[in-house]
Design a protein around this motif. Structure first.
Motif, PDB file in Angstrom:
ATOM      1  N   ASP A 274      35.804  35.753  41.762  1.00 34.90           N
ATOM      2  CA  ASP A 274      36.397  36.656  40.769  1.00 34.90           C
ATOM      3  C   ASP A 274      37.871  36.945  41.078  1.00 34.90           C
ATOM      4  OD1 ASP A 274      33.310  38.473  40.825  1.00 34.90           O
ATOM      5  OD2 ASP A 274      33.990  37.069  39.269  1.00 34.90           O
TER       6      ASP A 274
ATOM      7  N   ARG B 249      41.557  36.370  32.751  1.00 37.12           N
ATOM      8  CA  ARG B 249      41.943  36.256  34.152  1.00 37.12           C
ATOM      9  C   ARG B 249      42.455  34.855  34.444  1.00 37.12           C
ATOM     10  NH1 ARG B 249      35.969  36.622  37.085  1.00 37.12           N
ATOM     11  NH2 ARG B 249      35.181  34.580  36.400  1.00 37.12           N
TER      12      ARG B 249
ATOM     13  N   TRP C 251      39.933  41.029  27.882  1.00 36.17           N
ATOM     14  CA  TRP C 251      40.358  40.847  29.258  1.00 36.17           C
ATOM     15  C   TRP C 251      40.283  39.349  29.569  1.00 36.17           C
ATOM     16  CZ3 TRP C 251      42.650  44.177  32.472  1.00 36.17           C
ATOM     17  CH2 TRP C 251      42.517  45.538  32.222  1.00 36.17           C
TER      18      TRP C 251
ATOM     19  N   TYR D 279      44.233  39.676  36.451  1.00 41.13           N
ATOM     20  CA  TYR D 279      43.525  40.074  35.236  1.00 41.13           C
ATOM     21  C   TYR D 279      44.521  40.647  34.232  1.00 41.13           C
ATOM     22  CZ  TYR D 279      38.994  39.284  37.391  1.00 41.13           C
ATOM     23  OH  TYR D 279      37.902  38.695  37.967  1.00 41.13           O
TER      24      TYR D 279
END
Length: 114
Positions: free
Chosen positions: A91, A40, A38, A95
């Motif tokens: 955050d 981002r 993953w 993503y």
């Protein structure tokens, strides 16, 4: 060739949780042997690796998400997931999941805001 489709993004308040999923498909594709990642990308920033899971299930994380995010895989469903807890405004990003052979999904937006 492998196709990746992410889902599960959305808007969440600081301290909340989201679970992202990435489903992989393709001809002659054996998901279980793939290392999955993953990444981002926040606005105005470079894309960064967030978490990685190997074929054996071994995991690694960028320091900023350690203890909050958990990557997992379900080989029977060709799926890699990212459980994100105690989310912070920093955050916020798109993503993406990625295979170790370089295929990318289209991305899913995560926004952490009150």
């Amino acid at each position: 060739q492998v196709q990746l489709v992410e889902s599960g993004g959305g808007l969440v308040q600081p301290g909340g949780s989201l679970r992202l999923s990435c489903v992989a498909s393709g001809s002659r594709f054996s998901f279980s042997i793939y290392l999955m990642e993953w990444h981002r990308q926040a606005p105005g920033k470079q894309r960064e690796l967030v978490a990685r899971i190997g074929s054996s299930g071994s995991t690694s994380y960028v320091d900023s998400v350690k203890g909050r995010f958990t990557i997992s895989r379900d080989n029977a469903k060709n799926t890699v997931s990212l459980q994100m807890n105690r989310l912070k405004p920093e955050d916020t990003a798109v993503y993406y999941c990625r295979t170790h052979t370089g295929e990318w999904g289209q991305g899913t937006q995560v926004t952490v805001s009150s």
